[in-house]
Design a protein around this motif. Structure first.
Motif, short mmCIF file in Angstrom:
data_model
loop_
_atom_site.label_atom_id
_atom_site.label_comp_id
_atom_site.label_asym_id
_atom_site.label_seq_id
_atom_site.Cartn_x
_atom_site.Cartn_y
_atom_site.Cartn_z
N UNK A 1 25.26 11.51 -0.40
CA UNK A 1 26.69 11.72 -0.59
C UNK A 1 26.96 12.06 -2.05
N UNK A 2 27.75 13.09 -2.26
CA UNK A 2 28.14 13.50 -3.60
C UNK A 2 28.98 12.40 -4.25
N UNK A 3 28.74 12.15 -5.54
CA UNK A 3 29.50 11.16 -6.29
C UNK A 3 30.22 11.90 -7.41
N UNK A 4 31.52 11.62 -7.55
CA UNK A 4 32.33 12.26 -8.59
C UNK A 4 32.95 11.17 -9.46
N UNK A 5 32.79 11.31 -10.77
CA UNK A 5 33.45 10.44 -11.73
C UNK A 5 34.59 11.23 -12.35
N UNK A 6 35.78 10.65 -12.36
CA UNK A 6 36.97 11.31 -12.89
C UNK A 6 37.52 10.48 -14.04
N UNK A 7 37.66 11.11 -15.20
CA UNK A 7 38.30 10.47 -16.34
C UNK A 7 39.81 10.53 -16.09
N UNK A 8 40.36 9.44 -15.59
CA UNK A 8 41.74 9.41 -15.09
C UNK A 8 42.80 9.89 -16.06
N UNK B 1 41.31 14.15 -1.05
CA UNK B 1 40.15 14.97 -1.38
C UNK B 1 38.86 14.29 -0.93
N UNK B 2 38.71 13.00 -1.24
CA UNK B 2 37.47 12.29 -0.90
C UNK B 2 37.28 12.20 0.62
N UNK B 3 38.37 12.06 1.35
CA UNK B 3 38.27 12.04 2.81
C UNK B 3 37.88 13.41 3.35
N UNK B 4 38.51 14.43 2.82
CA UNK B 4 38.27 15.80 3.29
C UNK B 4 36.84 16.25 2.98
N UNK B 5 36.36 15.94 1.77
CA UNK B 5 35.04 16.39 1.32
C UNK B 5 33.93 15.37 1.60
N UNK B 6 34.31 14.21 2.11
CA UNK B 6 33.36 13.13 2.38
C UNK B 6 32.47 12.85 1.17
N UNK B 7 33.12 12.52 0.07
CA UNK B 7 32.40 12.20 -1.16
C UNK B 7 32.95 10.90 -1.73
N UNK B 8 32.18 10.30 -2.60
CA UNK B 8 32.59 9.05 -3.25
C UNK B 8 33.14 9.41 -4.63
N UNK B 9 34.32 8.90 -4.94
CA UNK B 9 34.95 9.21 -6.23
C UNK B 9 35.24 7.92 -6.99
N UNK B 10 34.79 7.90 -8.24
CA UNK B 10 35.17 6.84 -9.18
C UNK B 10 36.22 7.44 -10.09
N UNK B 11 37.43 6.89 -10.05
CA UNK B 11 38.46 7.33 -10.99
C UNK B 11 38.56 6.23 -12.04
N UNK B 12 38.30 6.59 -13.28
CA UNK B 12 38.15 5.62 -14.35
C UNK B 12 39.30 5.75 -15.35
N UNK C 1 27.41 5.43 -18.75
CA UNK C 1 26.51 4.35 -18.32
C UNK C 1 26.17 4.50 -16.84
N UNK C 2 27.16 4.77 -16.03
CA UNK C 2 26.93 4.88 -14.59
C UNK C 2 26.21 6.17 -14.21
N UNK C 3 26.52 7.26 -14.88
CA UNK C 3 25.81 8.51 -14.62
C UNK C 3 24.35 8.36 -15.01
N UNK C 4 24.11 7.65 -16.10
CA UNK C 4 22.74 7.42 -16.55
C UNK C 4 21.92 6.70 -15.47
N UNK C 5 22.57 5.78 -14.75
CA UNK C 5 21.89 5.02 -13.71
C UNK C 5 21.60 5.83 -12.45
N UNK C 6 22.48 6.79 -12.10
CA UNK C 6 22.32 7.50 -10.82
C UNK C 6 22.20 9.01 -10.96
N UNK C 7 22.38 9.54 -12.16
CA UNK C 7 22.47 10.99 -12.37
C UNK C 7 21.31 11.81 -11.87
N UNK C 8 20.13 11.27 -11.86
CA UNK C 8 18.96 12.05 -11.43
C UNK C 8 18.56 11.72 -9.99
N UNK C 9 19.26 10.75 -9.37
CA UNK C 9 18.91 10.32 -8.01
C UNK C 9 19.80 10.95 -6.96
N UNK C 10 20.99 11.34 -7.34
CA UNK C 10 21.96 11.88 -6.39
C UNK C 10 22.78 12.96 -7.07
#
Length: 169
Positions: free
Chosen positions: A1-8, A40-51, A87-96
């Protein structure tokens, strides 16, 4: 599943409608952004972190709320949205597959080096607009299909009799 981080707050300060709303209320702008991202997240079936930054709020603790595939994060005192995202991208950026939405060019470079795809706030705004238009069109087509006329619900012989009565008067 695509993960999106958004700088709110970066997005709020970039999107035309949200900029207008924030003049009256940052809370209202946050809610409007959250609503758009939920769709958007429902339509695209992706996980979004809004920070959202809370790094200037003395004593603030990190707070996370989840609504479907949307995770709303308020950072802790002393932590920026950028540092949380890095920090979070560093943990998952190369895995997904990870996208980061911000117009901060330094942040874009940093997350790219950690394996994420960068997208400017305005590019994301255009994508959200397109998705909302698609949703609106599909909804209108569905309503049109579901439209139920009286003619569809009566027998042909009754319809014919009614038509003769209508024409005779």
């Amino acid at each position: 599943m695509r993960v999106i981080f958004v700088d709110g707050y970066n997005v709020i300060n970039s999107w035309p409608e949200l900029k207008k709303i924030k003049e009256y209320s940052y809370e209202a702008a946050r809610i409007s952004l959250i609503d758009s991202l939920q769709n958007y997240s429902s339509y695209k079936d992706c996980k979004i972190f809004i920070v959202f930054d809370a790094h200037k709020v003395p004593g603030a603790l990190e707070k996370k709320d989840r609504v479907g595939n949307l995770i709303i994060v308020f950072t802790k005192d002393g932590e920026t949205a950028d540092s949380f995202i890095e920090r979070n991208v560093n943990d998952i950026g190369r895995k997904t597959e990870v996208f980061v939405v911000t117009s901060d060019s330094l942040e874009q470079q940093t997350v790219f080096q950690r394996g994420a795809v960068r997208m400017s706030s305005i590019e994301f705004y255009r994508e959200i607009e397109n998705i909302e238009n698609n949703i609106r069109k599909k909804s209108e087509k569905l309503k049109e299909k579901q439209r139920n006329s009286l003619e569809d619900n009566i027998e042909k012989d009754v319809r014919d009799k009614l038509e003769r009565i209508r024409r005779s008067h």
